[in-house]
Design a protein around this motif. Structure first.
Motif, PDB file in Angstrom:
ATOM      1  N   PRO A 118       0.814  19.983  -2.358  1.00  0.00           N
ATOM      2  CA  PRO A 118      -0.213  19.368  -4.134  1.00  0.00           C
ATOM      3  C   PRO A 118       0.716  18.242  -4.116  1.00  0.00           C
ATOM      4  CG  PRO A 118      -0.630  21.705  -4.503  1.00  0.00           C
ATOM      5  CD  PRO A 118       0.925  21.913  -3.044  1.00  0.00           C
ATOM      6  N   ALA A 119       1.549  18.502  -5.110  1.00  0.00           N
ATOM      7  CA  ALA A 119       2.558  17.574  -5.132  1.00  0.00           C
ATOM      8  C   ALA A 119       2.236  16.468  -4.419  1.00  0.00           C
ATOM      9  CB  ALA A 119       4.071  18.309  -5.758  1.00  0.00           C
ATOM     10  N   GLN A 120       2.791  16.701  -2.890  1.00  0.00           N
ATOM     11  CA  GLN A 120       2.626  15.352  -1.989  1.00  0.00           C
ATOM     12  C   GLN A 120       1.550  14.464  -1.891  1.00  0.00           C
ATOM     13  OE1 GLN A 120       4.821  16.631   1.586  1.00  0.00           O
ATOM     14  NE2 GLN A 120       6.726  16.014   1.106  1.00  0.00           N
ATOM     15  N   ARG A 121       0.358  15.704  -1.587  1.00  0.00           N
ATOM     16  CA  ARG A 121      -0.939  14.695  -1.706  1.00  0.00           C
ATOM     17  C   ARG A 121      -1.118  14.059  -3.480  1.00  0.00           C
ATOM     18  NH1 ARG A 121      -2.339  20.116  -0.124  1.00  0.00           N
ATOM     19  NH2 ARG A 121      -3.574  20.517  -2.916  1.00  0.00           N
ATOM     20  N   GLU A 122      -1.122  13.866  -4.031  1.00  0.00           N
ATOM     21  CA  GLU A 122      -0.568  13.661  -5.299  1.00  0.00           C
ATOM     22  C   GLU A 122       0.060  12.560  -4.867  1.00  0.00           C
ATOM     23  OE1 GLU A 122       0.227  14.255 -10.016  1.00  0.00           O
ATOM     24  OE2 GLU A 122      -0.717  15.903  -9.074  1.00  0.00           O
ATOM     25  N   ALA A 123       1.003  12.774  -4.901  1.00  0.00           N
ATOM     26  CA  ALA A 123       1.825  11.405  -5.137  1.00  0.00           C
ATOM     27  C   ALA A 123       1.866  10.293  -3.790  1.00  0.00           C
ATOM     28  CB  ALA A 123       3.052  11.635  -4.570  1.00  0.00           C
ATOM     29  N   SER A 124       0.856  10.710  -2.535  1.00  0.00           N
ATOM     30  CA  SER A 124       0.729   9.761  -2.096  1.00  0.00           C
ATOM     31  C   SER A 124      -0.894   8.765  -1.826  1.00  0.00           C
ATOM     32  CB  SER A 124       0.242  10.867  -0.076  1.00  0.00           C
ATOM     33  OG  SER A 124      -0.224   9.359   0.427  1.00  0.00           O
ATOM     34  N   ARG A 125      -1.307   9.667  -3.329  1.00  0.00           N
ATOM     35  CA  ARG A 125      -2.781   9.014  -3.084  1.00  0.00           C
ATOM     36  C   ARG A 125      -2.445   8.371  -4.619  1.00  0.00           C
ATOM     37  NH1 ARG A 125      -7.104  11.187  -0.813  1.00  0.00           N
ATOM     38  NH2 ARG A 125      -7.031  12.962  -0.095  1.00  0.00           N
ATOM     39  N   ALA A 126      -1.494   8.559  -5.365  1.00  0.00           N
ATOM     40  CA  ALA A 126      -1.075   7.408  -6.175  1.00  0.00           C
ATOM     41  C   ALA A 126      -0.586   6.105  -5.912  1.00  0.00           C
ATOM     42  CB  ALA A 126       0.007   8.757  -7.428  1.00  0.00           C
ATOM     43  N   GLN A 127       0.395   6.556  -4.828  1.00  0.00           N
ATOM     44  CA  GLN A 127       0.770   5.383  -4.456  1.00  0.00           C
ATOM     45  C   GLN A 127      -0.470   4.162  -3.411  1.00  0.00           C
ATOM     46  OE1 GLN A 127       5.169   5.800  -2.653  1.00  0.00           O
ATOM     47  NE2 GLN A 127       3.919   8.055  -3.032  1.00  0.00           N
ATOM     48  N   GLY A 128      -1.108   5.738  -3.127  1.00  0.00           N
ATOM     49  CA  GLY A 128      -2.007   4.865  -2.120  1.00  0.00           C
ATOM     50  C   GLY A 128      -2.921   3.826  -3.366  1.00  0.00           C
ATOM     51  N   ARG A 129      -3.885   4.314  -4.229  1.00  0.00           N
ATOM     52  CA  ARG A 129      -4.199   3.401  -5.663  1.00  0.00           C
ATOM     53  C   ARG A 129      -3.141   1.994  -5.826  1.00  0.00           C
ATOM     54  NH1 ARG A 129      -5.708   8.943  -7.114  1.00  0.00           N
ATOM     55  NH2 ARG A 129      -4.076   8.856  -9.499  1.00  0.00           N
ATOM     56  N   THR A 130      -2.340   2.218  -5.970  1.00  0.00           N
ATOM     57  CA  THR A 130      -1.319   1.253  -6.678  1.00  0.00           C
ATOM     58  C   THR A 130      -1.710   0.810  -5.211  1.00  0.00           C
ATOM     59  OG1 THR A 130      -0.094   3.189  -7.740  1.00  0.00           O
ATOM     60  CG2 THR A 130       0.635   0.927  -7.497  1.00  0.00           C
ATOM     61  N   LEU A 131      -0.736   0.403  -4.421  1.00  0.00           N
ATOM     62  CA  LEU A 131      -1.006   0.092  -3.057  1.00  0.00           C
ATOM     63  C   LEU A 131      -2.384  -1.184  -2.822  1.00  0.00           C
ATOM     64  CD1 LEU A 131       0.421  -1.754  -1.011  1.00  0.00           C
ATOM     65  CD2 LEU A 131      -0.491   0.634   0.332  1.00  0.00           C
ATOM     66  N   LEU A 132      -3.195  -0.989  -2.929  1.00  0.00           N
ATOM     67  CA  LEU A 132      -4.607  -1.639  -2.675  1.00  0.00           C
ATOM     68  C   LEU A 132      -4.443  -2.165  -4.559  1.00  0.00           C
ATOM     69  CD1 LEU A 132      -7.361   1.610  -2.397  1.00  0.00           C
ATOM     70  CD2 LEU A 132      -6.357  -0.175  -0.728  1.00  0.00           C
TER      71      LEU A 132
END
Length: 256
Positions: A118-132
């Motif tokens: 869950p921690a990696q999923r959360e980090a991946s989506r957080a980075q996805g939002r910022t990258l967008l």
């Protein structure tokens, strides 16, 4: 004030034609891979901080092993999904955006299934939002079909397509990020010689290329066959455990 929006490359069915257009797209790859891109990457260590805390990484030799392991697992995974997202985006123009959106949503779900922590999923989506956010400031993503809060590799692939890059370029940017983030984190956490760490990354160049090539081939086959479940699913149990431990650590320098 001059309106620069018209100068942004638009999402289309493939990279811009002509040598000048391709040269511009290749330059865009440098922008995407630049650690100074305001996409939040500096706040994530890719498991390095937790590995330093538990004593798994203490010096340059340990770092080399960690980076090679991460490249073969999380790096391959990210690269394959970034390449697939780029290919899907190139294959669907604005008139068929809903179909592309369905495929990208399915791709995002496949990546979610391959991310048990869950921690990696959360980090991946957080980075996805910022990258967008960074991607929208640089390229026209109006025609892009994106799932809500996509995983970082999905966002990377869509932005790469908007910038006129090819799936292989998206894969290369992904594998580079998979090692450059932890390498930078190790330099800051352990006080390693930056020149020695840079040399280590340079020696990994051929492995980065091989991993990106393998990821691109897997993505092309999966997208062409319509079988996204055939995309790579390498296991990285240690990275999963490190992510979960780091999530509950009382003191942290990095978000993940």
């Amino acid at each position: 004030m001059t309106d620069m929006s018209a100068a942004r490359p638009r999402l289309s069915g493939g990279p811009p034609g002509g040598s000048a257009g391709r040269a511009g797209a290749r330059a865009a790859l440098l922008v995407l891979a630049d650690g100074r891109l305001p996409a939040g990457g500096h706040a994530h260590s890719g498991g390095m901080e937790a590995a330093v805390v538990d004593g798994g990484v203490r010096g340059l030799d340990d770092l080399a092993g960690f980076l090679r392991g991460r490249l073969a697992t999380a790096g391959l995974l990210s690269a394959a999904f970034a390449a697939a997202a780029c290919q899907i985006s190139h294959g669907h123009d604005e008139t068929r955006a809903p179909a592309a959106g369905d495929l990208l949503a399915a791709l995002d779900a496949e990546l979610d299934a391959r991310t048990p922590s869950p921690a990696q999923r959360e980090a991946s989506r957080a980075q996805g939002r910022t990258l967008l956010r960074a991607g929208r400031a640089a390229w026209d993503l109006a025609g892009a079909a994106l799932p809500a809060a996509p995983h970082h590799p999905i966002a990377l692939g869509v932005i790469a397509a908007a910038a006129g890059l090819e799936p292989a370029d998206a894969a290369l940017a992904a594998v580079y990020g998979a090692v450059s983030g932890p390498a930078s984190g190790a330099t800051r956490l352990l006080g390693l010689d930056p020149l020695a760490v840079t040399g280590l990354q340079a020696r990994l160049a051929e492995e980065l290329e091989r991993t990106a090539t393998a990821a691109t081939t897997a993505a092309e086959d999966a997208v062409a066959s319509g079988a996204l479940d055939l995309l790579p699913a390498p296991s990285a149990v240690r990275l999963d455990l490190l992510a979960q431990r780091h999530r509950v650590a009382p003191v942290r320098m990095f978000t993940s």
